[in-house]
Enzyme design. Structure first.
Site, PDB file in Angstrom:
ATOM      1  N   HIS A 162       1.101  -0.963  -0.084  1.00  0.00           N
ATOM      2  CA  HIS A 162      -0.146  -0.075   0.017  1.00  0.00           C
ATOM      3  C   HIS A 162       1.099   1.194   0.018  1.00  0.00           C
ATOM      4  CE1 HIS A 162      -3.852  -2.001   0.668  1.00  0.00           C
ATOM      5  NE2 HIS A 162      -3.156  -2.483   1.585  1.00  0.00           N
ATOM      6  N   CYS A 204      -0.772   1.912  -4.743  1.00  0.00           N
ATOM      7  CA  CYS A 204      -1.705   2.941  -5.715  1.00  0.00           C
ATOM      8  C   CYS A 204      -0.082   4.569  -5.284  1.00  0.00           C
ATOM      9  CB  CYS A 204      -2.703   3.445  -4.472  1.00  0.00           C
ATOM     10  SG  CYS A 204      -3.798   2.444  -4.439  1.00  0.00           S
TER      11      CYS A 204
END
Lengths: 436, 567
Positions: A162, A204
Site C-alpha cells: 500500500h 497506489c
C-alpha cells in the site's frame, strides 16, 4: 586601450573555453565512466512485499509470482533477496493451508517446496530494506541476507503493498519515503553496487515514489500516477480475497510465455503492458546532463506506440539505451555470457578497450534478432583476434586503435560540439594574437 | 455436540422474579476450538428453544444450527472459536441468554458456587443424567475468548409468501444498534446468494395511508422534474418505494424509541458485542423430507457464509455506522442526517426562552425610573425574578422524580413528600406581582424542556425525536387562556384552540391512545394497554420511562399550568 580590451576579451574567451571544456570533460568522463564501460556480470533481484494480514493476500501473491518468474528465468536463490511478511500460507483463514495462489483457477501453487524467504515476518522493516540496498549491515548478518552485488550487476527491485503520495507503507506501522529511496539508490551508485537498476512498484500512486530519483542508470516503472489507485485484478471467491493486482497480473501474463532462451525485449514487455494496462508510467532519469531535463524525463505510456516513444526520447534530448534493444533477461533472468577461452586464467579486466568494443557491438548497435548468434560468433572472433592482435600490434597502431575507440564511443553530439568549441576558441585567440 | 468433538458444558442459571419465584433453566453450550487459530476470539450462535415442549419450528432451528456446527468442526478456514448456545427459553429467551452472558463475563475464581445460588437453592434431583452420552460434558463453565459477533437463529412457522423469508431484528436496549456491517453481510448473502426474501419490521398500516401516498407522489414528481432539468440530480424515488421506506423508518424509529430489545440479541449489546436475530420462515410447512432438506441447506449456507465473513475479519466491526435508522434491509439513514431534523426541531427553544425572558425584563423597565432607594431595591429584586419560576419548574420536576423512583428507600421518599407538601406554602408566600409573570415561567419551562431533550438525545435519540415532536410545539405555543379570551381576536382564538389540542396530545396516555388508534384502528384500543406499556418499559429498565417521568410529564404539567395561569 584597444589592446587592453582585446586582451581582456582574449582572457575571457580562454576562461569560457576552459570552463566549457572542463564541464564537458567532466560530463563526458562521467558518461565514459558510466555503465557502458563495465561488463554485465550478474543479475540480482530484491523482491519486497510490504504488507501483512489476511486481506493483503494479493501483495504476497504478487511478490511470490515474481519470485517464481525470476527463478524460472535463471536467477538462483543466492542472488534473490525475498522480503515477505509470510503470514498467508499458514494463516488459519486460508482454506488451502500451505498454498498461495495468484489466480482463481488455482493452477499454480506459488508456495511450493523451494521458496527461500530471507526476511520474514516482522523483519521486513524500512531499516532492513535500506540496509539491504546500501549494504551497511551489522557484522552478524549472514550472507544470504546481504545484497552482494558489484559494479556490473543488474538489479531488479520489485516492491508491492500500500502506498501513497511519495511514500510506501511498511507493515502498517512505518513508511518508506521517496527521498529515502532516492538517497539509498544514490549511495548504491556511489559505491558502485549496480550497473543498471530496474525498479518496479505496484502500489497506489506508485510513480510518486520515484520523484526524487536522479541517479543515472536507473529505470523505474510504476503502476499508477499521482492521484491514481492501483486495483486488484480479480477476487477469488473460494479463498475469499483478491489474489493478484492488475499490474502484476499483466506483467506475469507476459512473462509466463517466455523461457530463458527467449529474445523478448523490455520494450515489447512495455508495449504489452501498455496495450493491456494503460496506466504504466515510466521514468527515465537522464544519464548525462542532469540539468538539461528538469528532474528526468517523465513519459507516460498511455497512448504512445513504440515509435512515438523513441521520438519522445529524441525530442527531450535524453539519451538512454533503447529499451527496444535491452533484453528482458537483462533484469528478469540470468543469462550469462559464456566466453570460451583457449587457455585458463587469461583474465579480462573490465575496462579493457577490447571488451568495450565487444560490449558496444553486442549491446548497442546490433539488431535484436541477430544478437544471439552474433554475440557468440563475434565474441569468439574478437577474442581470438584481439588475443593475437595484441601481441602483434605496435605502439602506433595501438594508439590509433584507442583513438578510434574513443571516437566511436562518443555518442552524444553535444560532447563533440563541446570539444570542438573548446578547441576552436583558444585557436581563434592564438591566431588573433599572432596576427597582431 | 460432544460426539462431534466439541467442548460441551451445561450452564445452569437462575432467575428471580418479583414474587420470589425462583426459576431454573439449563443452557447447553458447545464450543469448537479452531485447530489453527489462536483462541482469542469467538463467534456465537444462539438457538432458543422451549425445553418443555419443542415444536417443529424450534426443532428446525436446532437442526440448522446442528448442521452448521458439524460442518464447522471439519472446515479448514476456521480462525476463531465457535460457541453454540442452545438456550432454554422456558422463562423467556432473553433471560436465559443474558444469564449466560453475565456468567461468561464475570469469572469466578476459587471454584466457589456462583453468586446468588444460595438464594435459589433447590435439589438437583430433577436433573436427569443420561449415562451413555456424558463423555465430555462438564459442569465447569467453559469460555472461548472475546466475542466478535453473535447470531440468534429462530425458525418460525410457514409464511404465505412465494419464497423463504428472512426477518432481521437488530434493536437492542435503549435504542442501541449493532454495526450496520453485520446487517449488510446478512442482507447481501441472503439476497444475492440464497435468494431469500429479506424483511425488516414495518408498520403495515402506514402502507395504506392515503396521505403518505400523496406525499410520496409529490416527491416523485419533484424528483422527476429535477431530473429533467439536470440529469445529475437523481434524488427522486418511486412513490411505492417512498411509502415502504417511510413505513419501515417509522417502525425502526418506534422500536428504537421504546428502548426494549426486540430479541435475545439485545443481551449481547450490553457487552458491546454486535448481534442480530435472524428469523427464517419457510414458504410452506416443513412436513416432508425434501422440503426439510432444502430448507436446512439454504439456511445453513447462509449462516455458514455469515460466519465465514466474520471469521475472516481481523477486528470487530467498526467501519460502518452504529447510529442509524433502517428504511429497508439495504438502505439506512445515518446519524449525520437524522440529527439535522432533531436539531431544527429543538433549535427554536433556547431562542424563544431568551426572547421571552428579555421581553419580561423590558416590561418592567418601561416604568419611569424613580430615584429612591426603595425602587432601586425593587429593581435589583426584579432581576432575580426568574428564580421563582425556576423554583416552580424544579418542584414539578421533583414530582416527576418522585413518581419515577417509587422504588427508592423510605427515608428519601419521606423527605421528598415533605418538600412537595411544603411547596404550596412557599407558593402562597410569593408576592402577587410575581405571580403574574407567566412569561418568565414559560421561558424557564422551555429551557428545562430544551435541556431535557438534548440530554435524552444523547441517551436514546429516537425517544428524544418523538418526544420533541410532541413537546416542542406544545411548549412554544403555550399561552394563558385568560389573556387569549380577553384579546378576542382570531389569532388569539386559534392559539387557544391549538393549545387545547396540543395539550391534549402532549399527555402521554392520550398520545399513546391516539397513535395506537391511528395505526391499528380505534376498536382495538384498551384502557389497560397504556399501563401495560408503561409497566413493560419500567420492567426493562428503559430510558424512555425515565424520559417520560422526568422530562415529558413535568413539561406538560408546566404548559398546562401556563395555559391556566391566573392573570
Amino acid at each position: 586601450m584597444g589592446r587592453l580590451f582585446r586582451f581582456k576579451a582574449f582572457l575571457f574567451l580562454i576562461c569560457a573555453a576552459a570552463h566549457l571544456f572542463c564541464n564537458s570533460n567532466a560530463y563526458s568522463s562521467s558518461s565514459v565512466s558510466s555503465s557502458s564501460t563495465t561488463m554485465h556480470t550478474n543479475n540480482w533481484a530484491v523482491l519486497v512485499c510490504t504488507s501483512r494480514f489476511w486481506f493483503n493476500y494479493r501483495h504476497m501473491a504478487n511478490t511470490l509470482s515474481l519470485y517464481r518468474t525470476v527463478k524460472r528465468l535463471g536467477i538462483p536463490d543466492e542472488r534473490i533477496i525475498l522480503m515477505l511478511a509470510d503470514d498467508m500460507a499458514c494463516n488459519p483463514r486460508n482454506k488451502y493451508p500451505a498454498q498461495v495462489f495468484n489466480n482463481e483457477n488455482h493452477r499454480l501453487n506459488l508456495y511450493g517446496d523451494n521458496v527461500e524467504v530471507d526476511y520474514r515476518g516482522y523483519e521486513v522493516t524500512v531499516e532492513n530494506f535500506l540496509r539491504v540496498l546500501t549494504g551497511r549491515h551489522e557484522a552478524a548478518v549472514p550472507r544470504s541476507k546481504r545484497l552482494l552485488s558489484d559494479e556490473g550487476s543488474h538489479i531488479l527491485l520489485y516492491m508491492t503493498g500500500h502506498g501513497g503520495d511519495e511514500f510506501l507503507k511498511f507493515q502498517d506501522n512505518e513508511e518508506l519515503q521517496s527521498h529515502d529511496l532516492a538517497d539509498a539508490v544514490k549511495q548504491m551508485k556511489e559505491k558502485q553496487r549496480f550497473k543498471e537498476l530496474l525498479i518496479m512498484v505496484d502500489t497506489c500512486q506508485a510513480a510518486t515514489l520515484f520523484s526524487q530519483l536522479h541517479s543515472p542508470g536507473v529505470l523505474a516503472i510504476g503502476s499508477s500516477k499521482k492521484g491514481e489507485n492501483s486495483y486488484s485484478h480479480h477476487l477469488d471467491t473460494d479463498v475469499g480475497v483478491s489474489v493478484v493486482d492488475r499490474f502484476t497480473f499483466y506483467t506475469l501474463a507476459f512473462f509466463e510465455k517466455l523461457n530463458m532462451y527467449d529474445n523478448a525485449s523490455l520494450s515489447r514487455s512495455f508495449w504489452f503492458l501498455q496495450s493491456k494496462y494503460v496506466d504504466v508510467n515510466i521514468l527515465f532519469p537522464n544519464r548525462f546532463i542532469p540539468k538539461m531535463v528538469g528532474g528526468g524525463g517523465f513519459i507516460t505510456f498511455k497512448r504512445f506506440t513504440v515509435s512515438k516513444f523513441l521520438a519522445g526520447i529524441f525530442a527531450t534530448g535524453l539519451f538512454v539505451s533503447f529499451p527496444d534493444w535491452v533484453p528482458v533477461t537483462d533484469f528478469f533472468g540470468s543469462v550469462m555470457e559464456t566466453i570460451h577461452t583457449v587457455s585458463a586464467y587469461r583474465a579480462f579486466s573490465g575496462k579493457n578497450s577490447d571488451e568495450d568494443r565487444i560490449k558496444l557491438s553486442s549491446d548497442e548497435s546490433v539488431g535484436l534478432e541477430k544478437r544471439r548468434t552474433l554475440v557468440s560468433s563475434n565474441v569468439q572472433d574478437q577474442i581470438n583476434d584481439s588475443n593475437t592482435k595484441q601481441d602483434q600490434l605496435g605502439v602506433f597502431e595501438y594508439l590509433w586503435y584507442t583513438i578510434l575507440n574513443k571516437a566511436e564511443k562518443i555518442e552524444d553530439a553535444d560532447i563533440l560540439v563541446n570539444y570542438g568549441l573548446a578547441i576552436i576558441l583558444p585557436l581563434v585567440a592564438v591566431f588573433t594574437w599572432l596576427s597582431h | 455436540m460432544s460426539d462431534l468433538g466439541a467442548d460441551v458444558n451445561y450452564h445452569k442459571f437462575h432467575r428471580q422474579s418479583e414474587n420470589n419465584i425462583c426459576s431454573r433453566g439449563i443452557n447447553t453450550v458447545g464450543i469448537i476450538r479452531a485447530p489453527r487459530g489462536d483462541g482469542k476470539e469467538a463467534i456465537v450462535l444462539v438457538t432458543p428453544y422451549y425445553s418443555s415442549k419443542i415444536d417443529l419450528a424450534e426443532a428446525s432451528s436446532l437442526a440448522i444450527a446442528y448442521s452448521v456446527f458439524s460442518l464447522l468442526t471439519r472446515v479448514t478456514w476456521l480462525a476463531k472459536d465457535i460457541i453454540w448456545l442452545a438456550a432454554d427459553s422456558r422463562y423467556g429467551e432473553y433471560a436465559s441468554v443474558s444469564a449466560w452472558l453475565r456468567d461468561y463475563h464475570t469469572p469466578v475464581f476459587g471454584g466457589f458456587e456462583k453468586l446468588g445460588s444460595e438464594i435459589c437453592y433447590e435439589s438437583n434431583a430433577h436433573h436427569k443424567e443420561s449415562p451413555i452420552t456424558e463423555r465430555n460434558i462438564s459442569d465447569d463453565f467453559r469460555r472461548a475468548g472475546t466475542m466478535a459477533a453473535a447470531l440468534v437463529i429462530k425458525v418460525s412457522g410457514g409464511n404465505k409468501q412465494d419464497d423463504d423469508t428472512l426477518s432481521i431484528y437488530a434493536e437492542a436496549s435503549n435504542g442501541q444498534m449493532p454495526n450496520l456491517d453485520l446487517i449488510n453481510i446478512v442482507n447481501s448473502l441472503a439476497v444475492h446468494r440464497q435468494g431469500l426474501l429479506v424483511k425488516v419490521e414495518k408498520f403495515l398500516s402506514l402502507l395504506d395511508s392515503k396521505y403518505l401516498r400523496i406525499v410520496g407522489e409529490v416527491f416523485e414528481s419533484v424528483g422527476y422534474i429535477a431530473r429533467s432539468l439536470n440529469p445529475q440530480w437523481k434524488f427522486g424515488i418511486p412513490a411505492a418505494d417512498y411509502m415502504e421506506g417511510a413505513a419501515t423508518l417509522a417502525s425502526s424509529l418506534y422500536y428504537q424509541a421504546l428502548g426494549i430489545p426486540t430479541g435475545p440479541h439485545g443481551a449481547f449489546r450490553d457487552y458491546q458485542v454486535d448481534a442480530i436475530t435472524l428469523e427464517i420462515s419457510p414458504k410452506a410447512l416443513l412436513n416432508n423430507k425434501v422440503r426439510q432438506t432444502e430448507f436446512l441447506q439454504r439456511g445453513g449456507q447462509l449462516i455458514e457464509g455469515v460466519i465465514r465473513s466474520v471469521n475472516n475479519l481481523l477486528e470487530k466491526f467498526h467501519q460502518s455506522f452504529f447510529l442509524y435508522l433502517l428504511t429497508s434491509p439495504g438502505k439506512f439513514v445515518s446519524v449525520g442526517v437524522y440529527m439535522i431534523a432533531f436539531a431544527l426541531l429543538v433549535a427554536p427553544l433556547p431562542i424563544v426562552a431568551a426572547s421571552l425572558y428579555s421581553d419580561a425584563n423590558k416590561k418592567h423597565r418601561t416604568t419611569p425610573f424613580p430615584k429612591s432607594a426603595d425602587d432601586d431595591h425593587r429593581n435589583i429584586l426584579q432581576s432575580w425574578k426568574w428564580l421563582y419560576a425556576a423554583k416552580q419548574v424544579f418542584i414539578i420536576h421533583c414530582l416527576g422524580v418522585f413518581y419515577f423512583s417509587n422504588q427508592m428507600p423510605d427515608w428519601i421518599s419521606k423527605i421528598v413528600t415533605w418538600i412537595i407538601l411544603g411547596s404550596p406554602i412557599i407558593y402562597a408566600d410569593a408576592a402577587q406581582s410575581q405571580k403574574r409573570e407567566w412569561g418568565i415561567l414559560k421561558s424557564m419551562t422551555i429551557s428545562a424542556a430544551f435541556i431535557g431533550l438534548c440530554l435524552m438525545s444523547v441517551i436514546n435519540f429516537a425517544t428524544a425525536e418523538i418526544g420533541a415532536l410532541l413537546l416542542v410545539p406544545m411548549c412554544l405555543v403555550a399561552h394563558p387562556l385568560r389573556l387569549d379570551l380577553r384579546a378576542r381576536s382570531l389569532k388569539a382564538f386559534t392559539r387557544a384552540a391549538c393549545n387545547l389540542v396540543l395539550g391534549f396530545i402532549g399527555f402521554p396516555p392520550a398520545a399513546f391512545f391516539v397513535l395506537k388508534g391511528a395505526f391499528e384502528g380505534f376498536e382495538s384500543v384498551n384502557i389497560s394497554d397504556f399501563w401495560n406499556w408503561i409497566a413493560c418499559l419500567c420492567a426493562w429498565n428503559s430510558a424512555t420511562y425515565l424520559y417520560i417521568c422526568m422530562v415529558h410529564l413535568p413539561c406538560w404539567a408546566l404548559c398546562i399550568w401556563i395555559f391556566l395561569h391566573p392573570c
